[in-house]
Design a protein around this motif. Structure first.
Motif, PDB file in Angstrom:
ATOM      1  N   GLN A  44      73.397  17.135  74.195  1.00  0.00           N
ATOM      2  CA  GLN A  44      74.947  17.708  73.989  1.00  0.00           C
ATOM      3  C   GLN A  44      75.686  16.522  74.568  1.00  0.00           C
ATOM      4  O   GLN A  44      75.366  15.666  75.278  1.00  0.00           O
ATOM      5  CB  GLN A  44      74.920  18.782  74.864  1.00  0.00           C
TER       6      GLN A  44
ATOM      7  N   GLU B  26      73.517  18.954  63.540  1.00  0.00           N
ATOM      8  CA  GLU B  26      74.247  19.288  64.690  1.00  0.00           C
ATOM      9  C   GLU B  26      74.092  20.850  65.177  1.00  0.00           C
ATOM     10  O   GLU B  26      73.433  21.526  64.296  1.00  0.00           O
ATOM     11  CB  GLU B  26      75.699  19.035  64.497  1.00  0.00           C
TER      12      GLU B  26
ATOM     13  N   GLY C 207      78.658  20.908  69.838  1.00  0.00           N
ATOM     14  CA  GLY C 207      78.362  19.637  69.339  1.00  0.00           C
ATOM     15  C   GLY C 207      77.660  18.907  69.767  1.00  0.00           C
ATOM     16  O   GLY C 207      77.495  17.488  69.659  1.00  0.00           O
TER      17      GLY C 207
ATOM     18  N   ARG D  11      73.535  17.007  69.260  1.00  0.00           N
ATOM     19  CA  ARG D  11      73.092  16.416  67.981  1.00  0.00           C
ATOM     20  C   ARG D  11      71.698  16.398  68.223  1.00  0.00           C
ATOM     21  O   ARG D  11      71.077  16.089  69.153  1.00  0.00           O
ATOM     22  CB  ARG D  11      73.774  15.064  67.893  1.00  0.00           C
TER      23      ARG D  11
END
Length: 230
Positions: A189, A216, A220, A222
């Motif tokens: 994150q 994702e 937000g 990844r």
């Protein structure tokens, strides 16, 4: 909205792909003061990594496949991602963290040890690993030396820039010790975008990894795949 006790002190229930895990949380586990220790609680990055591991074999990308892999989890915390890998059919899983966090990790491994049965995981273990002394950890732990890992995983590995250098050196040392390890799955994150970017750069330069974005997730975050180029 969940209270602090419900979110961080009560067991965390994880459900995905027919697997149900219950994770004890222990905020403040490695700190002298009774404040939140984020490493001993469940966060979205660990959930995203666990869900990726449990994707059905016929639908998941080879990048996230864990069946038959020999997995080592870095900064395992509650052990959610590592336990999910065991349930998904990893051949072996070793979950690592700082010594002060191992009691919680061991309790969660015991509490959810049944995942070895459904996944056919031959080894599910917990070992200490201080990123500042990976060589020492390998020298002292027969389990780590003999791990022969083929997949490294980690969730929310960095919160501060000063964690990047020791972690990159640690990963480089582990990849040298385990030459069959060609994949790293890292969920992060954006707690500190600069730290995450620095870590990625160091891992590419010092550990010979090349990263690509897989997906994702919440907040937000990844999920990245690192492939060894060495």
């Amino acid at each position: 909205m969940a209270s602090f006790a419900e979110r961080f002190r009560e067991p965390y229930a994880f459900r995905a792909a027919g697997v149900a895990l219950e994770l004890e949380q222990e905020p403040g586990a490695s700190l002298a003061r009774a404040s939140l220790d984020t490493g001993c609680t469940v966060w979205p990055s660990a959930v995203a990594l666990a869900r990726a591991a449990l994707e059905p074999a016929e639908s998941c990308a080879a990048a996230t496949a864990v069946r038959g892999a020999r997995v080592v989890e870095l900064g395992a915390g509650t052990g959610l991602a590592g336990l999910a890998c065991a349930a998904a059919g990893a051949e072996a899983v070793i979950m690592t963290d700082l010594p002060a966090r191992l009691p919680l990790l061991a309790r969660n491994a015991a509490r959810n040890g049944w995942v070895r049965t459904i996944g056919g995981c031959a080894q599910l273990g917990v070992e200490p690993l201080d990123w500042a002394d990976a060589e020492g950890a390998l020298a002292e732990s027969a389990a780590l030396r003999g791990a022969d890992a083929t997949l490294l995983i980690g969730a929310d590995l960095v919160h501060d820039a000063d964690q990047c250098a020791p972690l990159a050196r640690c990963v480089a040392a582990l990849l040298r010790a385990w030459p069959r390890c060609e994949r790293v799955l890292w969920a992060q994150q954006p707690h500190c975008a600069l730290a995450a970017a620095e870590l990625r750069g160091r891992l590419e330069r010092e550990a010979g990894l090349s990263f690509e974005l897989l997906r994702e997730f919440e907040g937000g975050g990844r999920l990245l795949l690192g492939l060894s180029l060495i």
